[in-house]
Design a protein around this motif. Structure first.
Motif, PDB file in Angstrom:
ATOM      1  N   VAL A  11       0.864  -1.170   0.000  1.00  0.00           N
ATOM      2  CA  VAL A  11       0.000   0.000   0.000  1.00  0.00           C
ATOM      3  C   VAL A  11       0.897   1.215   0.000  1.00  0.00           C
ATOM      4  O   VAL A  11       1.777   1.320   0.854  1.00  0.00           O
ATOM      5  N   GLU A  12       0.659   2.117  -0.957  1.00  0.00           N
ATOM      6  CA  GLU A  12       1.472   3.333  -1.032  1.00  0.00           C
ATOM      7  C   GLU A  12       2.960   3.006  -0.948  1.00  0.00           C
ATOM      8  O   GLU A  12       3.697   3.664  -0.213  1.00  0.00           O
ATOM      9  N   LYS A  14       4.449   0.699   0.485  1.00  0.00           N
ATOM     10  CA  LYS A  14       4.902   0.000   1.685  1.00  0.00           C
ATOM     11  C   LYS A  14       4.432  -1.453   1.640  1.00  0.00           C
ATOM     12  O   LYS A  14       3.243  -1.725   1.482  1.00  0.00           O
ATOM     13  N   ILE A  16       3.144  -4.748   2.875  1.00  0.00           N
ATOM     14  CA  ILE A  16       2.392  -5.140   4.074  1.00  0.00           C
ATOM     15  C   ILE A  16       2.258  -6.661   4.154  1.00  0.00           C
ATOM     16  O   ILE A  16       2.503  -7.262   5.189  1.00  0.00           O
ATOM     17  N   PRO A  35      -1.418  -9.296  15.962  1.00  0.00           N
ATOM     18  CA  PRO A  35      -1.252  -7.967  16.554  1.00  0.00           C
ATOM     19  C   PRO A  35      -1.762  -6.852  15.640  1.00  0.00           C
ATOM     20  O   PRO A  35      -1.904  -7.050  14.435  1.00  0.00           O
ATOM     21  N   ASN A  36      -2.001  -5.694  16.237  1.00  0.00           N
ATOM     22  CA  ASN A  36      -2.386  -4.505  15.470  1.00  0.00           C
ATOM     23  C   ASN A  36      -1.347  -4.215  14.401  1.00  0.00           C
ATOM     24  O   ASN A  36      -0.155  -4.319  14.645  1.00  0.00           O
ATOM     25  N   GLY A  37      -1.807  -3.846  13.251  1.00  0.00           N
ATOM     26  CA  GLY A  37      -0.896  -3.445  12.186  1.00  0.00           C
ATOM     27  C   GLY A  37      -0.210  -4.594  11.488  1.00  0.00           C
ATOM     28  O   GLY A  37       0.704  -4.391  10.692  1.00  0.00           O
ATOM     29  N   SER A  38      -0.629  -5.830  11.762  1.00  0.00           N
ATOM     30  CA  SER A  38       0.075  -6.968  11.166  1.00  0.00           C
ATOM     31  C   SER A  38      -0.355  -7.222   9.720  1.00  0.00           C
ATOM     32  O   SER A  38       0.328  -7.932   8.991  1.00  0.00           O
ATOM     33  N   GLY A  39      -1.504  -6.666   9.313  1.00  0.00           N
ATOM     34  CA  GLY A  39      -1.916  -6.812   7.909  1.00  0.00           C
ATOM     35  C   GLY A  39      -3.242  -7.528   7.726  1.00  0.00           C
ATOM     36  O   GLY A  39      -3.588  -7.913   6.600  1.00  0.00           O
ATOM     37  N   LYS A  40      -4.009  -7.695   8.796  1.00  0.00           N
ATOM     38  CA  LYS A  40      -5.270  -8.434   8.685  1.00  0.00           C
ATOM     39  C   LYS A  40      -6.285  -7.702   7.797  1.00  0.00           C
ATOM     40  O   LYS A  40      -6.862  -8.298   6.881  1.00  0.00           O
ATOM     41  N   SER A  41      -6.480  -6.403   8.086  1.00  0.00           N
ATOM     42  CA  SER A  41      -7.414  -5.642   7.252  1.00  0.00           C
ATOM     43  C   SER A  41      -6.908  -5.563   5.817  1.00  0.00           C
ATOM     44  O   SER A  41      -7.680  -5.625   4.857  1.00  0.00           O
ATOM     45  N   THR A  42      -5.607  -5.410   5.696  1.00  0.00           N
ATOM     46  CA  THR A  42      -5.020  -5.356   4.363  1.00  0.00           C
ATOM     47  C   THR A  42      -5.369  -6.615   3.569  1.00  0.00           C
ATOM     48  O   THR A  42      -5.754  -6.535   2.402  1.00  0.00           O
ATOM     49  N   TYR A  53      -4.355  -1.098  -3.263  1.00  0.00           N
ATOM     50  CA  TYR A  53      -3.673  -2.265  -2.676  1.00  0.00           C
ATOM     51  C   TYR A  53      -3.087  -3.073  -3.836  1.00  0.00           C
ATOM     52  O   TYR A  53      -3.808  -3.707  -4.581  1.00  0.00           O
ATOM     53  N   GLN A  85     -14.431  -3.114   8.823  1.00  0.00           N
ATOM     54  CA  GLN A  85     -14.050  -2.779  10.185  1.00  0.00           C
ATOM     55  C   GLN A  85     -14.625  -1.405  10.561  1.00  0.00           C
ATOM     56  O   GLN A  85     -15.090  -1.208  11.664  1.00  0.00           O
ATOM     57  N   GLU A 171     -13.141  -7.715  12.117  1.00  0.00           N
ATOM     58  CA  GLU A 171     -13.423  -7.234  13.478  1.00  0.00           C
ATOM     59  C   GLU A 171     -14.868  -6.809  13.654  1.00  0.00           C
ATOM     60  O   GLU A 171     -15.153  -5.779  14.262  1.00  0.00           O
ATOM     61  N   HIS A 203      -9.845 -10.032  17.388  1.00  0.00           N
ATOM     62  CA  HIS A 203      -8.831  -9.967  18.429  1.00  0.00           C
ATOM     63  C   HIS A 203      -9.228 -10.786  19.648  1.00  0.00           C
ATOM     64  O   HIS A 203      -8.446 -10.956  20.562  1.00  0.00           O
TER      65      HIS A 203
HETATM   66  N1  LIG Z   1      -3.166   3.465   3.052  1.00  0.00           N
HETATM   67  C1  LIG Z   1      -2.126   3.118   3.795  1.00  0.00           C
HETATM   68  N2  LIG Z   1      -1.016   3.871   3.752  1.00  0.00           N
HETATM   69  C2  LIG Z   1       0.076   3.533   4.496  1.00  0.00           C
HETATM   70  N3  LIG Z   1       0.107   2.494   5.321  1.00  0.00           N
HETATM   71  C3  LIG Z   1      -0.990   1.731   5.411  1.00  0.00           C
HETATM   72  C4  LIG Z   1      -2.152   1.991   4.659  1.00  0.00           C
HETATM   73  N4  LIG Z   1      -3.074   1.060   4.954  1.00  0.00           N
HETATM   74  C5  LIG Z   1      -2.504   0.245   5.869  1.00  0.00           C
HETATM   75  N5  LIG Z   1      -1.254   0.644   6.128  1.00  0.00           N
HETATM   76  C6  LIG Z   1      -0.327   0.028   7.109  1.00  0.00           C
HETATM   77  O1  LIG Z   1      -0.311  -1.343   6.903  1.00  0.00           O
HETATM   78  C7  LIG Z   1      -0.131  -1.998   8.119  1.00  0.00           C
HETATM   79  C8  LIG Z   1      -1.194  -3.088   8.250  1.00  0.00           C
HETATM   80  O2  LIG Z   1      -2.444  -2.464   8.397  1.00  0.00           O
HETATM   81  P1  LIG Z   1      -3.793  -3.287   8.629  1.00  0.00           P
HETATM   82  O3  LIG Z   1      -4.898  -2.323   8.688  1.00  0.00           O
HETATM   83  O4  LIG Z   1      -3.863  -4.343   7.599  1.00  0.00           O
HETATM   84  O5  LIG Z   1      -3.539  -3.922  10.055  1.00  0.00           O
HETATM   85  P2  LIG Z   1      -4.480  -4.856  10.940  1.00  0.00           P
HETATM   86  O6  LIG Z   1      -3.781  -6.127  11.110  1.00  0.00           O
HETATM   87  O7  LIG Z   1      -5.843  -4.892  10.363  1.00  0.00           O
HETATM   88  O8  LIG Z   1      -4.484  -4.036  12.311  1.00  0.00           O
HETATM   89  P3  LIG Z   1      -5.663  -3.836  13.387  1.00  0.00           P
HETATM   90  O9  LIG Z   1      -5.637  -5.050  14.245  1.00  0.00           O
HETATM   91  O10 LIG Z   1      -5.187  -2.641  14.169  1.00  0.00           O
HETATM   92  O11 LIG Z   1      -6.936  -3.605  12.676  1.00  0.00           O
HETATM   93  C9  LIG Z   1      -0.195  -0.954   9.220  1.00  0.00           C
HETATM   94  O12 LIG Z   1       1.119  -0.658   9.593  1.00  0.00           O
HETATM   95  C10 LIG Z   1      -0.807   0.219   8.527  1.00  0.00           C
HETATM   96  O13 LIG Z   1      -0.347   1.425   9.060  1.00  0.00           O
END
Ligand SMILES: Nc1ncnc2c1ncn2[C@@H]1O[C@H](COP(=O)(O)OP(=O)(O)OP(=O)(O)O)[C@@H](O)[C@H]1O
Ligand SMILES: [Mg+2]
Lengths: 256, 482
Positions: A11-12, A14, A16, A35-42, A53, A85, A171, A203
Motif C-alpha cells: 500500500v502506497e 509499503k 504489508i 497484533p495490530n498493524g500486522s496486515g489483517k485488514s489489508t 492495494y 471494520q 473485526e 482480536h
Molecule cells: N493506506 C495506507 N497507507 C500507508 N500504510 C498503510 C495503509 N493502509 C494500511 N497501512 C499500514 O499497513 C499496516 C497493516 O495495516 P492493517 O490495517 O492491515 O492492520 P491490521 O492487522 O488490520 O491491524 P488492526 O488489528 O489494528 O486492525 C499498518 O502498519 C498500517 O499502518
C-alpha cells in the motif's frame, strides 16, 4: 474455494503482506488473529480488490478462477463479501435502495430476474429482524447516524441479504455489547453451510465461543506464522503473541 | 490518491443521449436584428398594435443596455446580428388540430427524447404544450382544462384571445429594462406558454411544456407568463433537451409568475440542454430571467429546478414577497461536468410583513467544471418579522472541479431573522468502494450517491419528474467515475 499462495502486497509503496499462504475449503470457518498493524485488514481489502492495494507477487484463486483478474464489483457478484471494520455512511441513500441495487446487480450477474419491490421489502424485513434492528432502519441513509454497534449489525444484515460464498468479517465483533455479539454470531451461523466459507478477523477469542472456527491462524508481519485448531485461540488469549517470537521474525525481516 | 481522481474522472465522461438533429425544414429569418425584424415577427404572429409597440419599446431600451459581466463565467462575445430571430417548422403552417396532424418526424424526435407525447401525456394526466423551435406544435388536454376555466395556451395565442391579461401582466414582474437578456427577449420573444388560473380554482392537472432548440443559428427567446388568481393553485413543469450542435446557441428566456392573494404557484424545471463536448465546444448558452411576484397576502411561489445542461448557465429564479405573510421557496440541484460553467442562485426580496423564504441549493461539480451559487436575500424596511433560511451544499466529484458560494444579505429591518448554512463534501473513495463491494457498478454508485445528496430537492418535484430527474443525473454522469 479460496487459495492464496505466497502473496505479497503493498500500500502506497509499503510492503504489508509478505508471502502469505492460506487455503480455505468450502464450508470452513477460519479465524485470523494477530497484533495490530500486522496486515489483517489489508488482507481482506486485497481479497475484495480495493484500489490502492497492489499485489506484487503470488496468486489468489477463488472458486477456480483468478480473483486478481476481477474488478471489485465483479468479485462481489461472484460471492465475496466484506463486512468492514469501519463502515462508511452514505447520506441520503436509503438502506433499502442501496441493498436493492446491490442485490439486483448480483442477481443480474447470476442471470436471475430482478427482485420486485414487494418481495424485496419482505425479504429485507425478515433479515433485519434477524439482527434485531428496527425495520425503520431500512428507510434511513446507509449507516447515516448509526451507532457503532448498529453499523456492525447492519453489515451482518447486508451479508444475510446477499448470501455470499465467501464472507470476510473484519473485526465485526469489536465494540459490540454482549447481546449484539450474540446477534452477529447468530447471523454468521445462519449463513454457515457446506458451500459457504467464512474468514473471521478478530482480536477476541470470545467470538469464537459463538462462532466455532475450523482453523485459527496468527497473522504477523504480513504472513501466517502459526495455524491450529480453535484451541490456539485460547492459548493466545492466555499467553499473548510473545511466545510466537514474532519480534524476532520482524527483526530478521528488517535485516534482509 | 491522484490515481483515484484519474479514475473518478474517467467515469464522469458523459455521453449526450439527446444529440441528434431533425431535418424538418425551417421557415427562418436571415440573421440580424433591427426594427424591421421586430415588425416582421409581430406581423407573422398577427399581433395587435399594443404588442408591436411593446416590442419596439423594448428593443429601443435594449440598444442602450450593457451585457452583464459580473457573473462567474467566461464565454466569447456574442454577435447579436449573427443570430436569426424567427423560425417555424414548415409543416406547422396550417396548424395541426390533433396529434394525427403533427409531423411524424417531429413526434419521432420527441420519442427519442423520451417524450412520447400521446402515451405519456395521457397516462400521466399531464397536459403538454410542446414547443418546437419557436412555435407551439401540439396542445393536449385543453378541454379538461377549459372546463375548469384554466387558460393554458401558447402565449402567441393568448395575445389574441386574452389581450387584456397579457397587456396587464406582461413585463409586470420582469420589466423590459430589468436586464440585458430580458430586454432582448422582450423585443424578439418567439413563443412560450401562457397560464391563467381563475379565482379559487385548483388546476386539475400538472401543466407541462417541453422545449427544444433545433434550427441552426436560431436563438430561442421563450416567454412564459403564469397568473394565479386569488386562492388558486397550479403546478407547472418545464423540461428541455436539445440536439447536438457545433455552434454555441443562445437561449434567453423570460418567465414571469404572478400569485394573487392566497394563490400558490409551483414551478418545476428539469433542464438538460446540450452542454458542449468535453472541451465545452458547441454547448447552449442559457441566460434566463425567472421571477415570481407574490402580489397578494398569503400567496406562495416555489421554484424547484434540476439543471444538468448548457455550456453556460446564468439563472436566478427569484421571488418578490410583496404580500404580507407570503412565502417564497427555491430548491435547486445544479450539476456541472467537463467544461460546463454555471452561475445560478436565487433572490428573495422581502417587502411584506412576516414574509418567509427558504433556499436549498445543491451544487454538484465533476470533471473540470465550475459552479457558483449566488444568492441574495433582501429585507425591506417594512418587512417586519421576515425570515429566511438558506442552505447551500456542494458535492465535488474528482479534484479538478470547483464550487463557489456567494451569499449576499441586505437587511433594512432589525426584526428579520436570516440563517445561512453551507457545506462542501466529496464523493469519497470509501463510499465508492463500499458500493462496489456490494456488487454495484462504480458509475451507478456515483449516481446513487449524487441522488442521495439531492434528496431534499427531489422530494419537492412531482413524482414522475423526480424519477426523470434521477435518470437525468445518471445520464449526465455516465461514462464517468472509476
Ligand atoms: N493506506 C495506507 N497507507 C500507508 N500504510 C498503510 C495503509 N493502509 C494500511 N497501512 C499500514 O499497513 C499496516 C497493516 O495495516 P492493517 O490495517 O492491515 O492492520 P491490521 O492487522 O488490520 O491491524 P488492526 O488489528 O489494528 O486492525 C499498518 O502498519 C498500517 O499502518
Ligand atoms: Mg484491521
Amino acid at each position: 474455494m479460496l487459495s492464496i499462495k505466497n502473496l505479497y502486497a503493498q500500500v502506497e509503496g509499503k510492503e504489508i503482506l509478505k508471502g502469505l499462504t492460506l487455503d480455505v475449503k468450502p464450508g470452513e470457518v477460519h479465524a485470523i488473529m494477530g497484533p495490530n498493524g500486522s496486515g489483517k485488514s489489508t488482507l481482506t481489502h486485497v481479497l475484495a480488490g480495493r484500489e490502492g492495494y497492489e499485489v506484487t507477487s503470488g496468486s489468489i484463486e477463488f472458486g477456480g478462477s483468478d480473483l486478481l483478474e476481477l474488478e471489485p464489483e465483479e468479485r462481489a457478484r461472484e460471492g465475496v463479501f466484506l463486512a468492514f471494520q469501519y463502515p462508511v455512511e452514505i447520506p441520503g441513500v436509503s438502506n433499502i435502495q442501496f441493498l436493492r441495487t446491490a442485490l439486483n446487480s448480483i442477481r443480474k450477474h447470476r442471470g436471475e430476474e430482478e427482485m420486485d419491490a414487494g418481495s424485496f421489502l419482505k425479504l429485507a424485513r425478515q433479515k433485519i429482524g434477524m439482527v434485531n434492528l428496527d425495520p425503520e432502519f431500512l428507510k434511513r441513509g446507509v449507516n447515516e447516524g448509526f451507532s457503532g454497534g448498529e453499523k456492525k449489525r447492519n453489515e451482518i444484515m447486508q451479508m444475510l441479504m446477499l448470501e455470499p460464498r465467501l464472507a470476510l468479517l473484519d473485526e465485526t465483533d469489536s465494540g459490540l455489547d454482549i447481546d449484539a455479539l450474540q446477534v452477529v454470531a447468530n447471523g454468521v451461523n445462519a449463513l454457515r453451510s457446506p458451500e459457504r466459507s467464512v474468514l473471521l478477523v478478530t482480536h477476541y477469542q470470545r467470538l469464537l465461543n459463538h462462532i466455532v472456527p475450523d482453523y485459527v491462524h496468527v497473522l504477523a508481519n504480513g504472513r501466517i506464522v502459526k495455524s491450529g485448531g480453535r484451541e490456539l485461540a485460547l492459548e493466545l488469549e492466555e499467553k499473548g503473541y510473545g511466545w510466537l517470537n514474532i519480534d524476532e521474525d520482524v527483526a530478521a525481516d528488517q535485516e534482509s | 490518491m491522484s490515481e483515484t481522481n484519474a479514475e473518478v474522472n474517467q467515469y464522469i465522461k458523459r455521453h449526450y443521449e439527446a444529440g441528434f438533429v431533425t431535418d424538418i425544414e425551417s421557415d427562418s429569418l436571415p440573421p440580424g436584428l433591427n426594427e424591421e425584424v421586430i415588425r416582421f415577427i409581430s406581423r407573422k404572429k398577427n399581433e395587435p398594435e399594443f404588442m408591436l409597440e411593446w416590442r419596439l419599446n423594448a428593443y429601443r431600451q435594449w440598444l442602450e443596455m450593457q451585457e452583464p459581466e459580473w457573473a462567474h463565467v467566461n464565454y466569447p462575445k456574442i454577435d447579436y446580428n449573427a443570430i436569426s430571430y424567427y423560425s417555424a417548422p414548415k409543416s406547422q403552417k396550417d396548424g395541426p388540430k390533433s396529434l394525427d396532424e403533427v409531423d411524424p418526424e417531429l413526434l419521432r424526435t420527441y420519442e427519442k427524447l423520451g417524450i412520447p407525447l400521446h402515451e405519456r401525456a395521457a397516462l400521466a394526466g399531464v397536459a403538454v404544450d410542446a414547443v418546437f423551435d419557436s412555435v407551439s406544435v401540439a396542445t393536449t388536454f385543453k378541454e379538461k382544462l377549459s372546463e375548469a376555466g384554466v387558460v393554458f395556451c401558447p402565449i402567441s395565442e393568448a395575445i389574441q384571445s386574452h389581450p387584456e391579461l397579457v397587456q396587464k401582466y406582461l413585463g409586470s414582474v420582469v420589466p423590459v429594462k430589468d436586464n440585458f437578456f430580458a430586454g432582448l427577449n422582450s423585443a424578439v420573444f418567439s413563443d412560450g406558454s401562457f397560464v391563467y388560473i381563475p379565482k379559487g380554482v385548483r388546476c386539475p392537472m400538472e401543466l407541462s411544456t417541453y422545449f427544444r432548440i433545433n434550427a441552426l443559428n436560431t436563438g430561442q427567446f421563450e416567454r412564459t407568463l403564469i397568473i394565479a388568481d386569488e386562492g388558486s393553485y397550479v403546478s407547472y413543469l418545464e423540461g428541455c433537451t436539445a440536439p447536438m450542435r457545433d455552434e454555441n446557441q443562445l437561449h434567453a428566456a423570460v418567465v414571469e409568475l404572478v400569485a394573487l392573494e392566497g394563490a400558490e404557484i409551483k414551478y418545476s424545471t428539469v433542464q438538460n440542454w446540450y452542454p458542449g463536448d468535453e472541451e465545452g465546444r458547441g454547448g447552449i448558452y442559457n441566460f434566463v430571467t425567472k421571477r415570481g411576484l407574490c402580489a397578494g397576502a398569503g400567496s406562495k411561489i416555489s421554484w424547484t429546478q434540476v439543471e444538468t445542461g448548457s455550456a453556460i448557465t446564468w439563472k436566478y429564479p427569484s421571488v418578490i414577497l410583496r404580500g404580507d405573510n407570503s412565502v417564497g421557496e427555491f430548491y435547486s440541484v445544479a450539476l456541472t461536468n467537463n467544461r460546463q460553467q454555471a452561475d445560478t442562485g436565487t433572490k428573495m426580496i422581502h417587502l411584506g410583513k412576516n414574509t418567509r423564504s427558504t433556499i436549498i441549493a445543491k451544487g454538484i461539480s465533476a470533471g473540470r467544471s465550475d459552479s457558483s451559487y449566488r444568492g441574495l436575500v433582501r429585507v425591506g424596511p417594512k418587512a417586519e418579522g421576515a425570515r429566511n433560511f438558506t442552505q447551500c451544499d456542494s458535492l465535488l466529484i474528482g479534484s479538478q472541479c470547483g464550487a463557489h458560494t456567494f451569499p449576499y444579505i441586505e437587511s433594512k429591518n432589525n426584526s428579520a431573522v436570516i440563517e445561512h448554512e453551507a457545506t462542501t463534501s466529496k464523493v469519497s473513495e470509501d463510499q465508492l468502494f463500499l458500493c462496489q463491494q456490494r456488487g454495484i457498478d462504480p458509475e451507478r454508485a456515483v449516481s446513487m450517491i449524487v441522488n442521495g445528496f439531492c434528496k431534499e430537492v427531489f422530494k419537492e418535484l412531482p413524482m414522475e419528474f423526480a424519477v426523470e430527474a434521477g435518470k437525468l443525473l445518471e445520464v449526465s454522469l455516465e461514462g464517468s467515475v472509476g
